[in-house]
Design a protein around this motif. Structure first.
Motif, PDB file in Angstrom:
ATOM      1  N   GLU A  34       0.835  -1.202   0.000  1.00  0.00           N
ATOM      2  CA  GLU A  34       0.000   0.000   0.000  1.00  0.00           C
ATOM      3  C   GLU A  34       0.868   1.250   0.000  1.00  0.00           C
ATOM      4  N   GLY A  35       0.450   2.225  -0.770  1.00  0.00           N
ATOM      5  CA  GLY A  35       1.213   3.460  -0.829  1.00  0.00           C
ATOM      6  C   GLY A  35       0.426   4.591  -1.446  1.00  0.00           C
ATOM      7  N   GLU A  36       1.037   5.754  -1.443  1.00  0.00           N
ATOM      8  CA  GLU A  36       0.400   6.934  -2.036  1.00  0.00           C
ATOM      9  C   GLU A  36       1.420   7.706  -2.848  1.00  0.00           C
ATOM     10  N   THR A  37       1.053   8.020  -4.077  1.00  0.00           N
ATOM     11  CA  THR A  37       1.893   8.810  -4.966  1.00  0.00           C
ATOM     12  C   THR A  37       1.215  10.147  -5.212  1.00  0.00           C
ATOM     13  N   ARG A  38       1.963  11.219  -5.007  1.00  0.00           N
ATOM     14  CA  ARG A  38       1.422  12.564  -5.190  1.00  0.00           C
ATOM     15  C   ARG A  38       2.145  13.256  -6.319  1.00  0.00           C
ATOM     16  N   LEU A  39       1.413  13.441  -7.417  1.00  0.00           N
ATOM     17  CA  LEU A  39       1.883  14.223  -8.555  1.00  0.00           C
ATOM     18  C   LEU A  39       0.918  15.396  -8.670  1.00  0.00           C
ATOM     19  N   ALA A  40       0.655  15.863  -9.890  1.00  0.00           N
ATOM     20  CA  ALA A  40      -0.466  16.784 -10.068  1.00  0.00           C
ATOM     21  C   ALA A  40      -1.741  16.040  -9.694  1.00  0.00           C
ATOM     22  N   ASN A  41      -1.769  14.723  -9.981  1.00  0.00           N
ATOM     23  CA  ASN A  41      -2.834  13.830  -9.554  1.00  0.00           C
ATOM     24  C   ASN A  41      -2.342  13.030  -8.346  1.00  0.00           C
ATOM     25  N   VAL A  42      -3.266  12.378  -7.650  1.00  0.00           N
ATOM     26  CA  VAL A  42      -2.889  11.613  -6.456  1.00  0.00           C
ATOM     27  C   VAL A  42      -3.462  10.200  -6.552  1.00  0.00           C
ATOM     28  N   TYR A  43      -2.609   9.208  -6.315  1.00  0.00           N
ATOM     29  CA  TYR A  43      -3.057   7.818  -6.250  1.00  0.00           C
ATOM     30  C   TYR A  43      -2.767   7.256  -4.873  1.00  0.00           C
ATOM     31  N   HIS A  44      -3.772   6.617  -4.284  1.00  0.00           N
ATOM     32  CA  HIS A  44      -3.594   5.920  -3.018  1.00  0.00           C
ATOM     33  C   HIS A  44      -4.159   4.522  -3.168  1.00  0.00           C
ATOM     34  N   GLY A  45      -3.326   3.509  -2.926  1.00  0.00           N
ATOM     35  CA  GLY A  45      -3.808   2.144  -3.058  1.00  0.00           C
ATOM     36  C   GLY A  45      -2.680   1.150  -3.180  1.00  0.00           C
ATOM     37  N   GLY A  46      -2.994   0.007  -3.784  1.00  0.00           N
ATOM     38  CA  GLY A  46      -2.047  -1.083  -3.862  1.00  0.00           C
ATOM     39  C   GLY A  46      -1.056  -0.961  -5.009  1.00  0.00           C
ATOM     40  N   TYR A  47       0.142  -1.468  -4.761  1.00  0.00           N
ATOM     41  CA  TYR A  47       1.184  -1.588  -5.786  1.00  0.00           C
ATOM     42  C   TYR A  47       1.734  -3.008  -5.752  1.00  0.00           C
ATOM     43  N   VAL A  48       2.121  -3.504  -6.914  1.00  0.00           N
ATOM     44  CA  VAL A  48       2.855  -4.763  -7.010  1.00  0.00           C
ATOM     45  C   VAL A  48       3.997  -4.557  -7.994  1.00  0.00           C
ATOM     46  N   ASN A  49       5.214  -4.676  -7.513  1.00  0.00           N
ATOM     47  CA  ASN A  49       6.413  -4.535  -8.346  1.00  0.00           C
ATOM     48  C   ASN A  49       6.409  -3.243  -9.154  1.00  0.00           C
ATOM     49  N   GLY A  50       6.048  -2.160  -8.490  1.00  0.00           N
ATOM     50  CA  GLY A  50       6.135  -0.846  -9.109  1.00  0.00           C
ATOM     51  C   GLY A  50       4.918  -0.394  -9.884  1.00  0.00           C
ATOM     52  N   LYS A  51       3.899  -1.247  -9.988  1.00  0.00           N
ATOM     53  CA  LYS A  51       2.722  -0.896 -10.770  1.00  0.00           C
ATOM     54  C   LYS A  51       1.466  -0.885  -9.892  1.00  0.00           C
ATOM     55  N   ARG A  52       0.527   0.006 -10.245  1.00  0.00           N
ATOM     56  CA  ARG A  52      -0.737   0.030  -9.516  1.00  0.00           C
ATOM     57  C   ARG A  52      -1.441  -1.313  -9.708  1.00  0.00           C
ATOM     58  N   HIS A  53      -1.824  -1.936  -8.585  1.00  0.00           N
ATOM     59  CA  HIS A  53      -2.394  -3.279  -8.669  1.00  0.00           C
ATOM     60  C   HIS A  53      -3.222  -3.531  -7.416  1.00  0.00           C
TER      61      HIS A  53
END
Length: 215
Positions: A34-53
């Motif tokens: 689980e993680g959160e990436t903040r760019l101009a947009n924001v994603y919060h959720g699961g990652y697997v091997n560097g990809k949203r999953h």
């Protein structure tokens, strides 16, 4: 009704790996868990091997938001997309495209509940027009009303075939008070660009049980 099927173009651009990230990583240093990436947009959720999953929420700077399943960086599975214009799609996704069964609520209040393919209404579905309460129930092909279907109004319905969103050829009007008018929609032979004309051919009693009232 809206026939615009390009509203997601902004949201399907390749993922930009640059930005602030808070969350888990694997041994290779890739985003994982689980993680959160903040760019101009924001994603919060699961990652697997560097990809949203897995489950995630992607919030766009223009007000759009997707909440649902991801697979290999793409919307895939069940999810809901809230568009900036107030419209919403809730249903199945396949590799960033609306595919399978889903319900789209348009900004004008119209709704479509049915099958999708490659981002387009395709298969069996019901479209309800909020303005007058009318309803189309039948087959869709690449976003358009095609083949067998029926328009349902308050006290009657039209059953027949459709081409490019219009009734075409033989059909019938079925009235709730117990009769049918058979006829055919035809083109004007002198003006092929004119609207189709209904040519009545006869009135009969119901040839099938009276339809139940639409709720």
């Amino acid at each position: 009704m809206s026939y615009n099927n390009s509203e997601d173009e902004e949201y399907n651009k390749p993922f930009n790996p640059i930005g602030e990230y808070i969350g888990g990583r694997n041994e290779a240093g890739e985003r994982h868990g689980e993680g959160e990436t903040r760019l101009a947009n924001v994603y919060h959720g699961g990652y697997v091997n560097g990809k949203r999953h897995g489950q995630g929420t992607y919030s766009f700077k223009n007000g759009g938001r997707y909440v649902g399943d991801y697979s290999q960086n793409k919307k895939h599975g069940q999810g809901t997309f809230y568009y900036p214009d107030g419209s919403k799609y809730a249903g199945s996704w396949v590799e960033d495209l609306r595919e399978g069964h889903g319900v789209y609520t348009y900004s004008n209040g119209d709704t479509y509940d049915g099958e999708w393919q490659h981002h387009l209404r395709h298969g069996q579905g019901v479209y309800i027009f909020k303005k007058n309460g009318a309803k189309y129930k039948g087959t869709w092909v690449k976003g358009n009303m095609e083949l067998a279907g029926e328009y349902i109004y308050t006290n009657y319905r039209y059953q027949g075939h459709f081409i490019n969103n219009r009734p075409h050829g033989p059909g019938k009007f079925v009235f709730d008070h117990g009769c049918e008018q058979h006829g055919e929609y035809q083109k004007n032979k002198q003006d092929f660009d004119a609207a189709l004309r209904w040519i009545p051919k006869g009135i009969t009693t119901l040839t099938s049980p009276a339809p139940e009232k639409e709720k």
